[in-house]
Design a protein around this motif. Structure first.
Motif, PDB file in Angstrom:
ATOM      1  N   GLY A   1       0.816  -1.211   0.000  1.00 42.28           N
ATOM      2  CA  GLY A   1       0.000   0.000   0.000  1.00 42.28           C
ATOM      3  C   GLY A   1       0.848   1.258   0.000  1.00 42.28           C
ATOM      4  O   GLY A   1       0.566   2.223  -0.716  1.00 42.28           O
ATOM      5  N   ALA A   2       1.912   1.259   0.803  1.00 38.13           N
ATOM      6  CA  ALA A   2       2.812   2.416   0.834  1.00 38.13           C
ATOM      7  C   ALA A   2       3.448   2.641  -0.533  1.00 38.13           C
ATOM      8  O   ALA A   2       3.633   3.785  -0.964  1.00 38.13           O
ATOM      9  CB  ALA A   2       3.885   2.206   1.901  1.00 38.13           C
ATOM     10  N   MET A   3       3.756   1.537  -1.234  1.00 44.01           N
ATOM     11  CA  MET A   3       4.363   1.651  -2.552  1.00 44.01           C
ATOM     12  C   MET A   3       3.354   2.170  -3.570  1.00 44.01           C
ATOM     13  O   MET A   3       3.661   3.075  -4.345  1.00 44.01           O
ATOM     14  CB  MET A   3       4.893   0.287  -2.991  1.00 44.01           C
ATOM     15  N   VAL A   4       2.154   1.594  -3.588  1.00 41.22           N
ATOM     16  CA  VAL A   4       1.150   2.016  -4.570  1.00 41.22           C
ATOM     17  C   VAL A   4       0.775   3.484  -4.361  1.00 41.22           C
ATOM     18  O   VAL A   4       0.571   4.230  -5.325  1.00 41.22           O
ATOM     19  CB  VAL A   4      -0.099   1.114  -4.507  1.00 41.22           C
ATOM     20  N   LYS A   5       0.720   3.924  -3.128  1.00 45.04           N
ATOM     21  CA  LYS A   5       0.418   5.327  -2.851  1.00 45.04           C
ATOM     22  C   LYS A   5       1.536   6.254  -3.328  1.00 45.04           C
ATOM     23  O   LYS A   5       1.338   7.473  -3.406  1.00 45.04           O
ATOM     24  CB  LYS A   5       0.157   5.531  -1.353  1.00 45.04           C
ATOM     25  N   ASP A   6       2.685   5.673  -3.651  1.00 48.32           N
ATOM     26  CA  ASP A   6       3.822   6.463  -4.126  1.00 48.32           C
ATOM     27  C   ASP A   6       4.011   6.363  -5.642  1.00 48.32           C
ATOM     28  O   ASP A   6       4.974   6.891  -6.181  1.00 48.32           O
ATOM     29  CB  ASP A   6       5.109   5.999  -3.420  1.00 48.32           C
ATOM     30  N   TYR A   7       3.096   5.668  -6.333  1.00 51.71           N
ATOM     31  CA  TYR A   7       3.229   5.510  -7.785  1.00 51.71           C
ATOM     32  C   TYR A   7       3.338   6.868  -8.497  1.00 51.71           C
ATOM     33  O   TYR A   7       4.096   7.013  -9.458  1.00 51.71           O
ATOM     34  CB  TYR A   7       2.024   4.754  -8.357  1.00 51.71           C
ATOM     35  N   GLY A   8       2.562   7.835  -8.066  1.00 48.73           N
ATOM     36  CA  GLY A   8       2.575   9.132  -8.732  1.00 48.73           C
ATOM     37  C   GLY A   8       3.948   9.768  -8.704  1.00 48.73           C
ATOM     38  O   GLY A   8       4.391  10.366  -9.696  1.00 48.73           O
ATOM     39  N   HIS A   9       4.635   9.620  -7.580  1.00 45.37           N
ATOM     40  CA  HIS A   9       5.979  10.182  -7.471  1.00 45.37           C
ATOM     41  C   HIS A   9       6.977   9.343  -8.251  1.00 45.37           C
ATOM     42  O   HIS A   9       7.826   9.871  -8.982  1.00 45.37           O
ATOM     43  CB  HIS A   9       6.410  10.258  -6.009  1.00 45.37           C
ATOM     44  N   ALA A  10       6.881   8.010  -8.119  1.00 50.83           N
ATOM     45  CA  ALA A  10       7.851   7.126  -8.767  1.00 50.83           C
ATOM     46  C   ALA A  10       7.829   7.260 -10.282  1.00 50.83           C
ATOM     47  O   ALA A  10       8.867   7.153 -10.942  1.00 50.83           O
ATOM     48  CB  ALA A  10       7.581   5.674  -8.363  1.00 50.83           C
ATOM     49  N   LEU A  11       6.642   7.509 -10.864  1.00 50.85           N
ATOM     50  CA  LEU A  11       6.505   7.580 -12.321  1.00 50.85           C
ATOM     51  C   LEU A  11       6.253   9.001 -12.825  1.00 50.85           C
ATOM     52  O   LEU A  11       5.813   9.198 -13.954  1.00 50.85           O
ATOM     53  CB  LEU A  11       5.372   6.654 -12.777  1.00 50.85           C
TER      54      LEU A  11
END
Length: 402
Positions: free
Chosen positions: A251-261
């Motif tokens: 969940g922490a990773m998916v919530k960071d998708y916007g930043h990562a991509l």
């Protein structure tokens, strides 16, 4: 903090971001008080402040060494320091940048390279990881005690409710959880069906990308994110109202998708949309009328381990415990509940000695209130703690499932 970052780094988006994060740090040291590795090792360089300083030196031109790499490797990325920091330093992001720079400049020993390659190529793929678990159970009597303890006990997932035209949400199937504890998502589907929500898994979605991303296999991690976005997008366009992620680490990773991509023009907008839709199950369940669940607790004593990715990564603190109390569970005290259990993604494999010490401390804390059950919200924590105690360890959604 004053910086003199080299122009070659300041010319990149990551370098400018790191510079801004470094400048936000006032070097107060509050973070060391809640850092698990600093508490264990007592070395400034194995605490957030020391690691920040080492990354700063690398970006200012000092050549990193194998010792630098080891100090950064020992960080759990639990983000407890971020919860403590009065200046809002985005330490986890700085660590990702720093680790990547050091990885490019310091060659690892052959065994470490092979281990990390094997983890990147195995853990995120259920079709590869699942058979390893089955083989492990076949040869379990022959395995060392520590490895034997880590094998999840097979439990049937049970029936998955059919969609019935209710509110509709997606759920991430994931990688390790999908083969090690498939009951978690099935339990989530049954619980939410009783609360008026259809939960849908997309077969084409898989690992959230965290396993590779945090092992410096950045492109592998980003590719996993892109695959999930592509898999979910038709449902999102059709009006799916949220993406439920039952493993808090994912969940922490998916919530960071916007930043990562953010730097990917083909995916940036959709990644931000996915991140905005991501929810931990407690964010949904806590907002609903729980009367259809009844009182499954019946006074049973439960210790709740709040994963670092829930309380520090997603900043969802003391949110599961009140819900369980409302449903009749007697919550036992857990001293130092802010500290990591030592799982931390692949940390228990790459840093087994430190992980084992953290596990002993965590199990002692969880068992101190003599609970009948231990509940948590992340597959890694569930397997890690389950390997160190005789008390059953379950996802908290299973308690609601009855």
């Amino acid at each position: 903090m004053q910086t003199e970052i080299l122009p070659e780094f300041l010319s990149t988006q990551a370098g400018r971001e790191a510079d801004a994060i470094l400048r936000s740090c006032v070097h107060c040291g509050f973070c060391t008080a809640t850092c698990p590795t600093y508490q264990l090792l007592g070395d400034e360089l194995d605490g957030p402040r020391g690691r920040i300083y080492q990354i700063k030196l690398v970006m200012e031109g000092q050549a990193p060494t194998r010792i630098t790499q080891q100090h950064l490797d020992r960080c759990l990325t639990c983000r407890s320091c971020e919860t403590t920091c009065p200046s809002g330093v985005r330490y986890a992001r700085l660590l990702d940048i720093g680790r990547h720079l050091v990885e490019e400049r310091v060659e690892r020993p052959v065994f470490e390279r092979l281990l990390r390659w094997a983890l990147v190529k195995t853990v995120p793929y259920p079709s590869r990881f699942g058979p390893l678990i089955r083989v492990g159970h076949w040869v379990k009597p022959l395995l060392p005690a520590k490895l034997k303890a880590k094998l999840p006990t097979p439990r049937p997932a049970g029936a998955w409710p059919k969609p019935a035209g209710r509110r509709r949400m997606l759920v991430l199937g994931g990688c390790v959880q999908s083969v090690a504890t498939p009951k978690t998502n099935a339990a989530a589907a049954r619980v939410l069906a009783r609360l008026g929500i259809d939960l849908i898994e997309s077969p084409a979605a898989g690992c959230c990308g965290a396993a590779a991303y945090h092992l410096n296999a950045l492109e592998d991690g980003l590719d996993a994110m892109r695959r999930n976005i592509d898999a979910w997008w038709p449902e999102i366009e059709a009006g799916c109202e949220a993406i439920l992620v039952t493993a808090s680490g994912c969940g922490a990773m998916v919530k960071d998708y916007g930043h990562a991509l953010a730097g990917d023009p083909a995916y940036a907008e959709r990644a931000a949309r996915v991140a905005a839709l991501a929810r931990d199950p407690i964010e949904v369940v806590a907002s609903l009328d729980l009367a259809p669940i009844g009182s499954p607790g019946e006074g049973r004593k439960v210790a709740f381990h709040a994963p670092c990715t829930l309380q520090h990564g997603q900043q969802l603190k003391q949110v599961v415990e009140p819900v369980l109390s409302r449903l009749g569970f007697a919550m036992t005290p857990v001293p130092d509940g802010h500290l990591c259990c030592g799982s931390a993604g692949t940390y228990s494999i790459t840093q087994p000695e430190l992980s084992a010490r953290l596990l002993v401390n965590k199990v002692d804390a969880l068992e101190s209130g003599r609970p009948e059950l231990i509940a948590t919200a992340n597959i890694g924590c569930q397997l890690q703690i389950g390997g160190g105690t005789e008390i059953p360890v379950v996802h908290w959604l299973e308690l609601l499932d009855g």
